[in-house]
Design a protein around this motif. Structure first.
Motif, PDB file in Angstrom:
ATOM      1  N   TRP A 152       0.803  -1.222   0.000  1.00  0.00           N
ATOM      2  CA  TRP A 152       0.000   0.000   0.000  1.00  0.00           C
ATOM      3  C   TRP A 152       0.838   1.274   0.000  1.00  0.00           C
ATOM      4  CZ3 TRP A 152       0.167   3.726   3.782  1.00  0.00           C
ATOM      5  CH2 TRP A 152       0.825   3.382   4.974  1.00  0.00           C
ATOM      6  N   LYS A 153       1.897   1.300   0.801  1.00  0.00           N
ATOM      7  CA  LYS A 153       2.696   2.527   0.871  1.00  0.00           C
ATOM      8  C   LYS A 153       3.438   2.768  -0.440  1.00  0.00           C
ATOM      9  CE  LYS A 153       4.725   3.799   4.702  1.00  0.00           C
ATOM     10  NZ  LYS A 153       5.664   3.911   5.861  1.00  0.00           N
TER      11      LYS A 153
ATOM     12  N   ALA B 223       1.025   4.179  -2.944  1.00  0.00           N
ATOM     13  CA  ALA B 223       0.738   5.583  -2.645  1.00  0.00           C
ATOM     14  C   ALA B 223       1.887   6.481  -3.092  1.00  0.00           C
ATOM     15  CB  ALA B 223       0.480   5.756  -1.152  1.00  0.00           C
TER      16      ALA B 223
ATOM     17  N   SER C   7       2.058   9.394  -6.054  1.00  0.00           N
ATOM     18  CA  SER C   7       2.451  10.772  -5.756  1.00  0.00           C
ATOM     19  C   SER C   7       3.615  11.214  -6.636  1.00  0.00           C
ATOM     20  CB  SER C   7       2.843  10.895  -4.279  1.00  0.00           C
ATOM     21  OG  SER C   7       1.735  10.634  -3.441  1.00  0.00           O
TER      22      SER C   7
ATOM     23  N   TRP D 258      -2.859   4.864  -7.831  1.00  0.00           N
ATOM     24  CA  TRP D 258      -3.853   5.187  -6.805  1.00  0.00           C
ATOM     25  C   TRP D 258      -5.103   4.332  -6.935  1.00  0.00           C
ATOM     26  CZ3 TRP D 258      -3.043  11.149  -7.556  1.00  0.00           C
ATOM     27  CH2 TRP D 258      -1.930  11.548  -6.797  1.00  0.00           C
TER      28      TRP D 258
ATOM     29  N   LEU E 129      -4.415   1.051  -5.374  1.00  0.00           N
ATOM     30  CA  LEU E 129      -4.474   1.176  -3.921  1.00  0.00           C
ATOM     31  C   LEU E 129      -5.916   1.296  -3.446  1.00  0.00           C
ATOM     32  CD1 LEU E 129      -3.196   1.522  -1.163  1.00  0.00           C
ATOM     33  CD2 LEU E 129      -2.796   3.941  -1.705  1.00  0.00           C
ATOM     34  N   HIS E 130      -6.712   2.078  -4.165  1.00  0.00           N
ATOM     35  CA  HIS E 130      -8.120   2.254  -3.796  1.00  0.00           C
ATOM     36  C   HIS E 130      -8.864   0.923  -3.832  1.00  0.00           C
ATOM     37  CE1 HIS E 130     -12.342   3.588  -4.179  1.00  0.00           C
ATOM     38  NE2 HIS E 130     -11.947   4.652  -3.517  1.00  0.00           N
TER      39      HIS E 130
ATOM     40  N   THR F 184      -8.376  -0.932  -0.618  1.00  0.00           N
ATOM     41  CA  THR F 184      -8.635  -0.170   0.599  1.00  0.00           C
ATOM     42  C   THR F 184     -10.089  -0.348   1.026  1.00  0.00           C
ATOM     43  OG1 THR F 184      -6.992   1.504  -0.016  1.00  0.00           O
ATOM     44  CG2 THR F 184      -8.636   2.136   1.638  1.00  0.00           C
TER      45      THR F 184
ATOM     46  N   LEU G  73      -8.255   9.139  -1.376  1.00  0.00           N
ATOM     47  CA  LEU G  73      -7.743   8.525  -2.598  1.00  0.00           C
ATOM     48  C   LEU G  73      -8.649   8.817  -3.785  1.00  0.00           C
ATOM     49  CD1 LEU G  73      -6.488   4.986  -1.514  1.00  0.00           C
ATOM     50  CD2 LEU G  73      -5.163   6.706  -2.750  1.00  0.00           C
TER      51      LEU G  73
END
Length: 254
Positions: free
Chosen positions: A66-67, A70, A74, A89, A92-93, A96, A106
């Motif tokens: 996850w990190k 992210a 970015s 993203w 990741l979404h 989540t 997000l």
């Protein structure tokens, strides 16, 4: 020790500590992502150089870290590579929990990146893979399916973890992709389906078009913007609804 140093804002010390631990556990994606984070913070919140290498390494070890997702998003957003930012993203979404506080944040970031991607007209570009449930257009046949292969003459120029982008764009007008799939070179030859579930923006769908051009590109950097040395192949204009399209990646981007 590393987490304590990070928590109190001693990012250089935290990065040094993570470097030592990650050398002992080189296959730990979570640890490598933490190392990338601390190192980026120690460089003034920039991912240039080693931090980005670590982010990519973490995602090779665990594509759902996850990190790392992210941070990759970015970093891409800061470079104005909005389609790549959406890719990271969105991935990741998708993992989540909806009730998590970060989920709404997000979605806001994804929506902003989509606005910026849709308002620009970049050179022909590949994009990240935006996951989604199959849409009605799939049932209605408003798709393009096929297989991507790599020319034997270019196999020595490709690494297994190089990114592969397969995307459709309007045959006329905008060069913005309307459907995108992302994979790895080690998956070639690869069967693909381009439909509305692969759309980059709700207002730009393959089902709204009569004809598209489909391109497949191998990118060593993983960047959505084409670069000299990338490898690609593609079609001429084809009708939406075409099945069994054969694409061979057989040339280098000048």
């Amino acid at each position: 020790m590393a987490r304590t140093q990070y928590a109190v804002g001693n990012f250089s010390e935290a990065a040094a500590a993570y470097a030592k631990v990650s050398a002992l556990l080189p296959e730990n994606a979570d640890l490598i992502a933490d190392y990338a984070d601390a190192l980026a913070m120690s460089q003034g919140r920039t991912f240039t150089g080693r931090p980005l290498e670590l982010v990519r390494r973490a995602l090779v070890l665990n594509p759902k870290q996850w990190k790392a997702l992210a941070m990759a998003g970015s970093e891409a957003f800061e470079r104005r590579d909005y389609v790549a930012a959406i890719d990271y993203w969105q991935r990741l979404h998708n993992i989540t929990p909806p009730e998590a506080p970060i989920a709404q944040q997000l979605q806001g970031s994804i929506d902003r990146a989509r606005e910026l991607a849709g308002s620009s007209v970049p050179p022909p570009l590949a994009s990240g893979f935006v996951e989604g449930a199959p849409t009605r257009s799939s049932a209605d046949g408003r798709t393009v399916t096929g297989t991507v292969t790599l020319s034997a003459a270019l196999m020595s120029k490709v690494q297994p973890d190089d990114s592969v982008f397969i995307f459709a764009r309007p045959a006329d007008g905008s060069r913005m992709p309307v459907a995108v799939v992302r994979a790895r070179a080690k998956e070639l030859p690869l069967q693909f389906t381009l439909d509305d579930s692969r759309a980059m923006a709700p207002s730009a769908k393959i089902s709204n078009l009569a004809e598209v051009i489909v391109t497949a590109r191998v990118s060593r950097s993983g960047n959505a913007i084409p670069a000299s040395g990338d490898l690609e192949g593609g079609t001429e204009k084809i009708k939406v609804g075409s099945q069994g399209v054969a694409i061979t990646i057989d040339r280098a981007v000048p």
